[in-house]
Scaffold this motif. Structure first.
Motif, mmCIF file in Angstrom:
data_model
loop_
_atom_site.group_PDB
_atom_site.id
_atom_site.type_symbol
_atom_site.label_atom_id
_atom_site.label_comp_id
_atom_site.label_asym_id
_atom_site.label_seq_id
_atom_site.Cartn_x
_atom_site.Cartn_y
_atom_site.Cartn_z
ATOM 1 N N VAL A 87 0.858 -1.179 0.000
ATOM 2 C CA VAL A 87 0.000 0.000 0.000
ATOM 3 C C VAL A 87 0.895 1.230 0.000
ATOM 4 O O VAL A 87 1.416 1.639 1.045
ATOM 5 N N ALA A 99 -3.826 3.116 3.687
ATOM 6 C CA ALA A 99 -4.522 1.828 3.746
ATOM 7 C C ALA A 99 -6.029 2.013 3.654
ATOM 8 O O ALA A 99 -6.716 1.256 2.945
ATOM 9 N N PHE A 116 -2.922 -6.688 3.175
ATOM 10 C CA PHE A 116 -2.085 -5.531 2.866
ATOM 11 C C PHE A 116 -0.751 -5.604 3.599
ATOM 12 O O PHE A 116 -0.675 -6.079 4.739
ATOM 13 N N TYR A 445 -11.227 -8.456 1.669
ATOM 14 C CA TYR A 445 -10.094 -7.991 2.464
ATOM 15 C C TYR A 445 -9.818 -8.991 3.575
ATOM 16 O O TYR A 445 -10.742 -9.501 4.219
#
Length: 456
Positions: A87, A99, A116, A445
């Motif tokens: 990120v 983020a 991430f 996610y």
């Protein structure tokens, strides 16, 4: 999409790091329900006769944001169902702000599940608490750049140590691009002053000795901080020796290799297609390739990742091809990575076994970055991310089969000892015989649950 569906994958060999076993796999509501003898009644059946049944692969080193839909479609076509992506921050943006922006703006277009990595993009702006803020979002890792002084992203030792101290307190993994940025900056300026702007100057400006020195320094700082270090894109024997030395001291150190360093050599930087091999760190010798394959096969290296970048040849690289300091570094590879793992070979060396490939491309990535056993294994309760690999149908990598929308690949034309019959992502059939069928599938996610607030 997978809610209420039952799928049985039958008559295949289920591969884990421990071995391959004849077993069926039953999927219910996007999760693996049974492995072994399964109840097929009412289930959609996928015949895997003669095939290997693998966990969906996990690519832990990707730069997909900016081309996320094309890149993640390519990932699925190549058997990668989960990725960890860096990120990058905008100017003046804190890591947690980057983020949040990326989660809102990029994730809706992803076709694979994403976790991430935070990035220290402006080292002089780092402040204590930045890592705590991203950890609260479920981000369990952070990357340091120890090179690229010219871009303003290189962290000097004081900032790197401070980041590692905070990451250690939170249980975060610290990744680093290990090249001695200040020495490289000097060598680059000297080559420019001599008028040596050709692409063959790239490896001259970034010798492996400066990678090995930086790996040594990164691991020493991690030892002082009590952090868990992860060395990205290791290129050869000398940096591998530094990792081995740290492990002999009792440190837990993770090392990663990418397919381009396994397959190509320094001569590529000097040939007519040199533009297709502009990457950092650069390519090394045949002996370094051998060391990498042995390390990946024997445990000196832990993971196999792509370092995928969404860069076009015509638009991004060709206009500045006459100056090695200006050509964007990086190459695509997220879709080629798993098939290339089956083709990984150096003259005279044994290739990776399917079991070892599952370890370095699926299981170890999930364990290191806090996603196991949701990801990286075929076991009851895990997400139904599965690749059916047919070793009897040889294939060749093409731009069409990679499907990332780019105009080139350094891997175009490489023969692969098999092909992907189908891919499931959380129970959705997203690839069938080389065709992408997952237009309705969306990635999710993946917050990492193992990070923790520091003790008060």
């Amino acid at each position: 999409m997978s809610r209420g569906r039952r799928i049985a994958i039958v008559a295949g060999e289920v591969v884990s790091p421990e071995g391959a076993t004849a077993a069926d796999v039953l999927i219910e509501d996007g999760l693996i329900a049974q492995v072994g003898e399964v109840e097929r009644s009412g289930a959609e059946v996928i015949d895997a006769t003669g095939c290997l049944v693998l966990p969906g692969a996990i690519d832990v080193h990707t730069h997909v944001f900016g081309g996320v839909r094309d890149d993640t479609r390519s990932a699925l076509l190549g058997g990668t169902t989960t990725a960890l992506a860096f990120v990058d921050a905008l100017e003046g943006e804190r890591p947690v702000e980057a983020a949040r922006r990326t989660l809102a703006g990029e994730l809706p277009d992803s076709l694979v599940d994403l976790a991430f990595h935070a990035v220290i993009w402006e080292p002089l702006a780092y402040r204590s608490g930045d890592m705590r803020d991203v950890a609260e979002m479920g981000i369990g890792s952070v990357k340091l750049w120890l090179s690229y002084i010219e871009l303003g992203i290189m962290a000097d030792d004081d900032v790197a140590l401070a980041v590692m101290q905070e990451a250690a307190a939170l249980g975060m993994v610290v990744l680093a691009h290990c090249e001695n940025g200040r020495a490289i900056d000097l060598l680059t300026r000297q080559l420019v002053a001599q008028g040596r702007l050709g692409l063959d100057s790239l490896p001259r400006s970034r010798p492996i000795a400066l990678e090995a020195e930086c790996v040594h320094r990164f691991l020493a700082l991690a030892e002082v901080a009590g952090a868990t270090p992860y060395v990205v894109h290791v290129t050869g024997a000398r940096p591998l020796a530094e990792i081995a030395a740290a492990r002999r001291r009792g440190m837990t150190v993770y090392g990663e290799v990418c397919p381009h360093h396994l397959r190509f050599e320094r001569a590529c930087h000097e040939g007519p297609d040199a533009l297709r091999y502009v990457m950092t760190p650069p390519l090394r010798t045949a002996g370094d390739r051998t060391a990498l394959l042995r390390g990946l096969r024997d445990g000196a290296l832990d993971t196999y990742a792509s370092d995928h970048c969404h860069l076009r040849l015509d638009r991004d690289k060709l206009p500045v091809a006459g100056d090695f300091t200006k050509v964007p570094t990086g190459l695509p590879g997220i879709g080629a990575r798993l098939p290339l793992g089956f083709a990984a070979a150096v003259d005279g060396e044994a290739p990776l076994s399917p079991e070892r490939l599952v370890e370095v491309a699926c299981a170890a990535p999930a364990r290191i970055f806090g996603l196991y056993p949701q990801k990286g294994t075929i076991a009851p309760g895990s997400d139904a991310d599965i690749v059916v690999w047919d070793p009897s149908r040889l294939s060749r990598l093409t731009l069409a089969s990679l499907g990332d929308g780019l105009d080139w690949s350094p891997y175009e034309g490489i023969e692969v000892p098999g092909s992907i019959r189908c891919v499931l992502a959380r129970g959705d059939r997203v690839v069938e015989d080389g065709r992408f069928t997952g237009d309705e599938h969306r990635g999710a996610y993946l917050p990492v649950g193992r990070v923790s607030a520091p003790a008060q």
